[in-house]
Design an enzyme around this catalytic site. Structure first.
Site, PDB file in Angstrom:
ATOM      1  N   VAL A  91       0.783  -0.992  -0.287  1.00 35.16           N
ATOM      2  CA  VAL A  91       0.142  -0.015  -0.069  1.00 35.16           C
ATOM      3  C   VAL A  91       0.705   1.212   0.065  1.00 35.16           C
ATOM      4  O   VAL A  91       0.372   2.313  -0.301  1.00 35.16           O
ATOM      5  CB  VAL A  91      -0.976   0.210   0.994  1.00 35.16           C
ATOM      6  CG1 VAL A  91      -1.858  -0.985   1.052  1.00 35.16           C
ATOM      7  CG2 VAL A  91      -0.344  -0.043   2.484  1.00 35.16           C
ATOM      8  N   TYR A 109       2.510   5.053  15.596  1.00 33.34           N
ATOM      9  CA  TYR A 109       1.367   4.326  15.220  1.00 33.34           C
ATOM     10  C   TYR A 109       0.355   5.289  15.549  1.00 33.34           C
ATOM     11  O   TYR A 109      -0.583   5.615  14.676  1.00 33.34           O
ATOM     12  CB  TYR A 109       1.217   3.110  16.187  1.00 33.34           C
ATOM     13  CG  TYR A 109       0.024   2.308  15.833  1.00 33.34           C
ATOM     14  CD1 TYR A 109       0.012   1.432  14.768  1.00 33.34           C
ATOM     15  CD2 TYR A 109      -0.890   2.268  16.612  1.00 33.34           C
ATOM     16  CE1 TYR A 109      -1.001   0.843  14.317  1.00 33.34           C
ATOM     17  CE2 TYR A 109      -2.049   1.620  16.105  1.00 33.34           C
ATOM     18  CZ  TYR A 109      -2.121   0.441  15.271  1.00 33.34           C
ATOM     19  OH  TYR A 109      -3.296  -0.187  14.900  1.00 33.34           O
TER      20      TYR A 109
HETATM   21  P1  NAD Z   1      -2.509  -8.087  11.176  1.00 34.08           P
HETATM   22  O1  NAD Z   1      -1.150  -7.796  11.368  1.00 34.08           O
HETATM   23  O2  NAD Z   1      -3.168  -9.382  11.363  1.00 34.08           O
HETATM   24  O3  NAD Z   1      -2.761  -7.637   9.595  1.00 34.08           O
HETATM   25  C1  NAD Z   1      -2.358  -6.653   9.086  1.00 34.08           C
HETATM   26  C2  NAD Z   1      -2.299  -7.052   7.528  1.00 34.08           C
HETATM   27  O4  NAD Z   1      -1.730  -5.710   6.674  1.00 34.08           O
HETATM   28  C3  NAD Z   1      -1.242  -8.222   7.322  1.00 34.08           C
HETATM   29  O5  NAD Z   1      -2.006  -9.178   6.307  1.00 34.08           O
HETATM   30  C4  NAD Z   1      -0.057  -7.359   6.590  1.00 34.08           C
HETATM   31  O6  NAD Z   1       0.603  -8.576   5.652  1.00 34.08           O
HETATM   32  C5  NAD Z   1      -0.901  -6.323   5.842  1.00 34.08           C
HETATM   33  N1  NAD Z   1       0.078  -5.377   5.482  1.00 34.08           N
HETATM   34  C6  NAD Z   1       1.278  -4.798   6.348  1.00 34.08           C
HETATM   35  N2  NAD Z   1       2.016  -3.895   5.515  1.00 34.08           N
HETATM   36  C7  NAD Z   1       1.453  -3.969   4.394  1.00 34.08           C
HETATM   37  C8  NAD Z   1       1.437  -3.419   3.061  1.00 34.08           C
HETATM   38  N3  NAD Z   1       2.628  -2.261   3.000  1.00 34.08           N
HETATM   39  N4  NAD Z   1       0.902  -3.477   2.119  1.00 34.08           N
HETATM   40  C9  NAD Z   1      -0.348  -4.357   2.166  1.00 34.08           C
HETATM   41  N5  NAD Z   1      -0.468  -4.973   2.984  1.00 34.08           N
HETATM   42  C10 NAD Z   1       0.522  -4.894   4.528  1.00 34.08           C
HETATM   43  O7  NAD Z   1      -3.241  -7.036  12.164  1.00 34.08           O
HETATM   44  P2  NAD Z   1      -4.702  -6.698  12.151  1.00 34.08           P
HETATM   45  O8  NAD Z   1      -5.164  -6.421  13.719  1.00 34.08           O
HETATM   46  O9  NAD Z   1      -5.856  -7.400  11.149  1.00 34.08           O
HETATM   47  O10 NAD Z   1      -4.719  -5.087  11.720  1.00 34.08           O
HETATM   48  C11 NAD Z   1      -5.529  -4.618  10.597  1.00 34.08           C
HETATM   49  C12 NAD Z   1      -5.696  -3.143  10.631  1.00 34.08           C
HETATM   50  O11 NAD Z   1      -6.352  -2.753  12.039  1.00 34.08           O
HETATM   51  C13 NAD Z   1      -4.527  -2.410  10.799  1.00 34.08           C
HETATM   52  O12 NAD Z   1      -4.806  -1.086  10.199  1.00 34.08           O
HETATM   53  C14 NAD Z   1      -4.177  -2.178  12.264  1.00 34.08           C
HETATM   54  O13 NAD Z   1      -3.384  -0.872  12.651  1.00 34.08           O
HETATM   55  C15 NAD Z   1      -5.719  -1.820  12.857  1.00 34.08           C
HETATM   56  N6  NAD Z   1      -5.776  -2.042  14.080  1.00 34.08           N
HETATM   57  C16 NAD Z   1      -5.517  -3.292  14.723  1.00 34.08           C
HETATM   58  C17 NAD Z   1      -5.935  -3.299  16.063  1.00 34.08           C
HETATM   59  C18 NAD Z   1      -5.397  -4.454  17.053  1.00 34.08           C
HETATM   60  O14 NAD Z   1      -5.679  -4.548  18.132  1.00 34.08           O
HETATM   61  N7  NAD Z   1      -5.381  -5.704  16.389  1.00 34.08           N
HETATM   62  C19 NAD Z   1      -6.544  -2.257  16.714  1.00 34.08           C
HETATM   63  C20 NAD Z   1      -6.602  -1.135  16.190  1.00 34.08           C
HETATM   64  C21 NAD Z   1      -6.413  -0.942  14.938  1.00 34.08           C
END
Ligand code: NAD
Length: 258
Positions: A59, A150
């Site tokens: 991305v 972050y």
């Molecule tokens: P996760 O780490 O399991 O998933 C993140 C996904 O993003 C992975 O599949 C990874 O390969 C992909 N990714 C990373 N860098 C990338 C790039 N440069 N291009 C394309 N894909 C890329 O974690 P998640 O919890 O599923 O996270 C999803 C979203 O939710 C993120 O934006 C995260 O910041 C947000 N989020 C997560 C939490 C939590 O507690 N898990 C809380 C708030 C927000």
């Protein structure tokens, strides 16, 4: 009838975690889904299972977005929606954060979201309107020590969301943001990815932590965030744009003294 029948939606970071659940739910609701990620094998396997399109998309790279948009149009002829879900997290105090680490998180979380909006807005407008859902965080609404980079990018995503909503409304594009609290994925529980870690013990420790911290007494499930993404992508949210939606089990409601 599905809530997304006939709609073409790109989900970034869809190989695992919240993005995976969003891809699964959207496909079940009739969408033609584009599974976009840098984790090739997992994304390919999921796309195959769902009968979806897999595109390799970093991305943070504009050329990857151009290619993803072209591949989506070639496969499905149009784009109706985007979920900017991809994100990364790094733990560090602000003063100890190397510039390189700061910029890496900005590139993926913030620039990635900006490039996604930029790449698809014209296509969604050409399809007659649609939706963009940006994944911010609980840390877009409040500070949290040790995740300053972050949190800064997630605050920025709310700014992008509000401005995009204002600028794209006339083209029939609604833009909203999700602010998840702690969600049970590899991001909040890296032991899930570490074959040497005791994932069960880590999950228990995480369970104990959120039982105390969160009014609803537990960590959130990625499937629950996917339902919010579905609401914001479907016509159920037809009069909503430019808003952050907190999904955190009540964590942000206040400070507990018990
Ligand atoms: P996760 O780490 O399991 O998933 C993140 C996904 O993003 C992975 O599949 C990874 O390969 C992909 N990714 C990373 N860098 C990338 C790039 N440069 N291009 C394309 N894909 C890329 O974690 P998640 O919890 O599923 O996270 C999803 C979203 O939710 C993120 O934006 C995260 O910041 C947000 N989020 C997560 C939490 C939590 O507690 N898990 C809380 C708030 C927000």
């Amino acid at each position: 009838m599905g809530k997304l029948d006939g709609r073409v939606v790109i989900v970034t970071g869809a190989a695992r975690g919240q993005g995976e659940q969003e891809a699964r739910l959207f496909a079940a609701e009739g969408a033609r889904v584009v599974v976009a990620d840098v984790l090739d094998d997992q994304a390919e396997a999921l796309a195959k299972e769902l009968g979806a399109l897999h595109v390799r998309l970093d991305v943070s790279k504009e050329a990857d977005w151009d290619a993803a948009v072209a591949a989506t149009k070639e496969a499905y002829g149009r784009i109706d929606g985007l979920v900017n879900n991809a994100g990364i997290l790094r733990f560090n105090s602000l003063v100890d954060t190397p510039l390189e680490e700061f910029m890496q998180v900005v590139q993926v979380n913030q620039v990635g979201c900006f490039l996604g909006i930029k790449a698809v807005a014209g296509e969604i407008a050409a399809a007659g309107g649609g939706t963009i859902v940006n994944t911010a965080s609980y840390t877009a609404m409040t500070g949290m020590a040790a995740v300053g980079t972050y949190a800064a990018t997630k605050h920025a995503i709310l700014g992008l969301t509000r401005v995009a909503a204002m600028e794209l409304a006339q083209q029939g594009i609604r833009v909203n943001a999700m602010c998840p609290g702690a969600i049970d994925t590899a991001m909040s529980n890296p032991a899930l990815l570490d074959p040497d870690a005791d994932a069960e013990e880590m999950s228990k420790a995480i369970g104990d932590l959120y039982r105390k911290l969160v009014p609803l007494g537990r960590i959130g499930r990625p499937e629950e965030v996917a339902k919010l993404a579905l609401f914001l992508t479907s016509d159920d949210s037809s009069y909503i744009t430019g808003q952050p939606f907190v999904i955190d089990g009540g964590w942000l409601a206040g400070v507990s003294i018990l």
